[in-house]
Design a protein around this motif. Sequence first.
Motif, PDB file in Angstrom:
ATOM      1  N   GLN A  58       0.836  -1.202   0.000  1.00  0.00           N
ATOM      2  CA  GLN A  58       0.000   0.000   0.000  1.00  0.00           C
ATOM      3  C   GLN A  58       0.874   1.256   0.000  1.00  0.00           C
ATOM      4  OE1 GLN A  58      -3.140   0.408  -0.433  1.00  0.00           O
ATOM      5  NE2 GLN A  58      -4.146  -1.500   0.090  1.00  0.00           N
ATOM      6  N   ARG A  59       1.930   1.269   0.822  1.00  0.00           N
ATOM      7  CA  ARG A  59       2.820   2.434   0.884  1.00  0.00           C
ATOM      8  C   ARG A  59       3.530   2.663  -0.451  1.00  0.00           C
ATOM      9  NH1 ARG A  59       4.450   0.143   5.656  1.00  0.00           N
ATOM     10  NH2 ARG A  59       6.500  -0.352   4.794  1.00  0.00           N
ATOM     11  N   LEU A  60       4.025   1.583  -1.044  1.00  0.00           N
ATOM     12  CA  LEU A  60       4.713   1.705  -2.330  1.00  0.00           C
ATOM     13  C   LEU A  60       3.765   2.189  -3.416  1.00  0.00           C
ATOM     14  CD1 LEU A  60       6.924  -1.508  -2.232  1.00  0.00           C
ATOM     15  CD2 LEU A  60       7.669   0.860  -1.921  1.00  0.00           C
ATOM     16  N   ALA A  61       2.555   1.644  -3.431  1.00  0.00           N
ATOM     17  CA  ALA A  61       1.562   2.066  -4.421  1.00  0.00           C
ATOM     18  C   ALA A  61       1.220   3.541  -4.242  1.00  0.00           C
ATOM     19  CB  ALA A  61       0.301   1.208  -4.310  1.00  0.00           C
ATOM     20  N   ALA A  62       1.087   3.987  -2.998  1.00  0.00           N
ATOM     21  CA  ALA A  62       0.785   5.391  -2.735  1.00  0.00           C
ATOM     22  C   ALA A  62       1.935   6.282  -3.220  1.00  0.00           C
ATOM     23  CB  ALA A  62       0.524   5.611  -1.245  1.00  0.00           C
ATOM     24  N   SER A  63       3.166   5.821  -3.042  1.00  0.00           N
ATOM     25  CA  SER A  63       4.323   6.580  -3.506  1.00  0.00           C
ATOM     26  C   SER A  63       4.341   6.681  -5.032  1.00  0.00           C
ATOM     27  CB  SER A  63       5.603   5.921  -3.001  1.00  0.00           C
ATOM     28  OG  SER A  63       6.733   6.588  -3.501  1.00  0.00           O
ATOM     29  N   VAL A  64       4.102   5.571  -5.707  1.00  0.00           N
ATOM     30  CA  VAL A  64       4.070   5.566  -7.173  1.00  0.00           C
ATOM     31  C   VAL A  64       2.926   6.458  -7.664  1.00  0.00           C
ATOM     32  CG1 VAL A  64       3.652   4.141  -9.225  1.00  0.00           C
ATOM     33  CG2 VAL A  64       5.181   3.321  -7.413  1.00  0.00           C
ATOM     34  N   ASP A  65       1.778   6.365  -7.023  1.00  0.00           N
ATOM     35  CA  ASP A  65       0.629   7.194  -7.395  1.00  0.00           C
ATOM     36  C   ASP A  65       0.983   8.676  -7.268  1.00  0.00           C
ATOM     37  OD1 ASP A  65      -2.279   7.448  -8.047  1.00  0.00           O
ATOM     38  OD2 ASP A  65      -2.330   8.368  -6.043  1.00  0.00           O
ATOM     39  N   ALA A  66       1.621   9.051  -6.161  1.00  0.00           N
ATOM     40  CA  ALA A  66       2.005  10.449  -5.946  1.00  0.00           C
ATOM     41  C   ALA A  66       3.000  10.913  -7.010  1.00  0.00           C
ATOM     42  CB  ALA A  66       2.584  10.626  -4.546  1.00  0.00           C
ATOM     43  N   HIS A  67       3.972  10.063  -7.329  1.00  0.00           N
ATOM     44  CA  HIS A  67       4.938  10.412  -8.377  1.00  0.00           C
ATOM     45  C   HIS A  67       4.221  10.641  -9.702  1.00  0.00           C
ATOM     46  CE1 HIS A  67       8.455   9.299  -5.932  1.00  0.00           C
ATOM     47  NE2 HIS A  67       9.161   9.918  -6.868  1.00  0.00           N
ATOM     48  N   MET A  68       3.329   9.738 -10.046  1.00  0.00           N
ATOM     49  CA  MET A  68       2.633   9.856 -11.325  1.00  0.00           C
ATOM     50  C   MET A  68       1.766  11.112 -11.366  1.00  0.00           C
ATOM     51  SD  MET A  68       1.741   5.947 -12.414  1.00  0.00           S
ATOM     52  CE  MET A  68       1.084   6.461 -14.008  1.00  0.00           C
ATOM     53  N   LYS A  69       1.128  11.442 -10.267  1.00  0.00           N
ATOM     54  CA  LYS A  69       0.304  12.655 -10.230  1.00  0.00           C
ATOM     55  C   LYS A  69       1.156  13.905 -10.384  1.00  0.00           C
ATOM     56  CE  LYS A  69      -3.609  10.677  -7.804  1.00  0.00           C
ATOM     57  NZ  LYS A  69      -4.292  10.512  -6.521  1.00  0.00           N
ATOM     58  N   ARG A  70       2.344  13.917  -9.762  1.00  0.00           N
ATOM     59  CA  ARG A  70       3.242  15.071  -9.922  1.00  0.00           C
ATOM     60  C   ARG A  70       3.711  15.190 -11.373  1.00  0.00           C
ATOM     61  NH1 ARG A  70       5.156  13.510  -4.834  1.00  0.00           N
ATOM     62  NH2 ARG A  70       6.923  12.395  -5.720  1.00  0.00           N
ATOM     63  N   VAL A  71       4.079  14.064 -11.969  1.00  0.00           N
ATOM     64  CA  VAL A  71       4.519  14.083 -13.369  1.00  0.00           C
ATOM     65  C   VAL A  71       3.384  14.553 -14.265  1.00  0.00           C
ATOM     66  CG1 VAL A  71       5.206  12.628 -15.323  1.00  0.00           C
ATOM     67  CG2 VAL A  71       6.326  12.338 -13.115  1.00  0.00           C
ATOM     68  N   ALA A  72       2.179  14.046 -14.042  1.00  0.00           N
ATOM     69  CA  ALA A  72       1.026  14.412 -14.871  1.00  0.00           C
ATOM     70  C   ALA A  72       0.734  15.911 -14.765  1.00  0.00           C
ATOM     71  CB  ALA A  72      -0.206  13.609 -14.461  1.00  0.00           C
ATOM     72  N   HIS A  73       0.951  16.462 -13.587  1.00  0.00           N
ATOM     73  CA  HIS A  73       0.695  17.887 -13.377  1.00  0.00           C
ATOM     74  C   HIS A  73       1.632  18.741 -14.238  1.00  0.00           C
ATOM     75  CE1 HIS A  73      -0.565  21.470 -11.217  1.00  0.00           C
ATOM     76  NE2 HIS A  73       0.719  21.782 -11.034  1.00  0.00           N
ATOM     77  N   HIS A  74       2.866  18.259 -14.442  1.00  0.00           N
ATOM     78  CA  HIS A  74       3.860  19.029 -15.186  1.00  0.00           C
ATOM     79  C   HIS A  74       4.017  18.586 -16.635  1.00  0.00           C
ATOM     80  CE1 HIS A  74       5.103  21.147 -11.616  1.00  0.00           C
ATOM     81  NE2 HIS A  74       5.188  20.008 -10.970  1.00  0.00           N
ATOM     82  N   ALA A  75       3.448  17.458 -16.996  1.00  0.00           N
ATOM     83  CA  ALA A  75       3.637  16.921 -18.349  1.00  0.00           C
ATOM     84  C   ALA A  75       2.646  17.555 -19.323  1.00  0.00           C
ATOM     85  CB  ALA A  75       3.458  15.408 -18.347  1.00  0.00           C
TER      86      ALA A  75
END
Length: 89
Positions: free
Chosen positions: A35-52
């Motif tokens: 769950q923690r790893l998935a939350a971390s990956v989700d957060a990374h992807m959301k940050r990338v999506a915000h700037h992509a």
Amino acid sequence: MAEQTENEQKKTERVVVDIFGQSYALKTDEPEMAQRLAASVDAHMKRVAHHANSFDGQKIAVLAALQIAEEYEALKKDYDELVELLNEK
């Protein structure tokens, strides 16, 4: 009967994680970590999506994976340098 090691005693559990709007069913002996790893990956992807400049999930996933790999390499380098310093003493 021989004693079981700690790893053998852990039971595999099914856990569902959500990453970037998609659900993934995983089997793991450490559901909290999954769950923690998935939350971390989700957060990374959301940050990338915000700037992509793209809404392509695959491109966002690759860019997030590259960022995670870069963070890992920096931490590994720091760790290796610390170990080297400790070994010099």
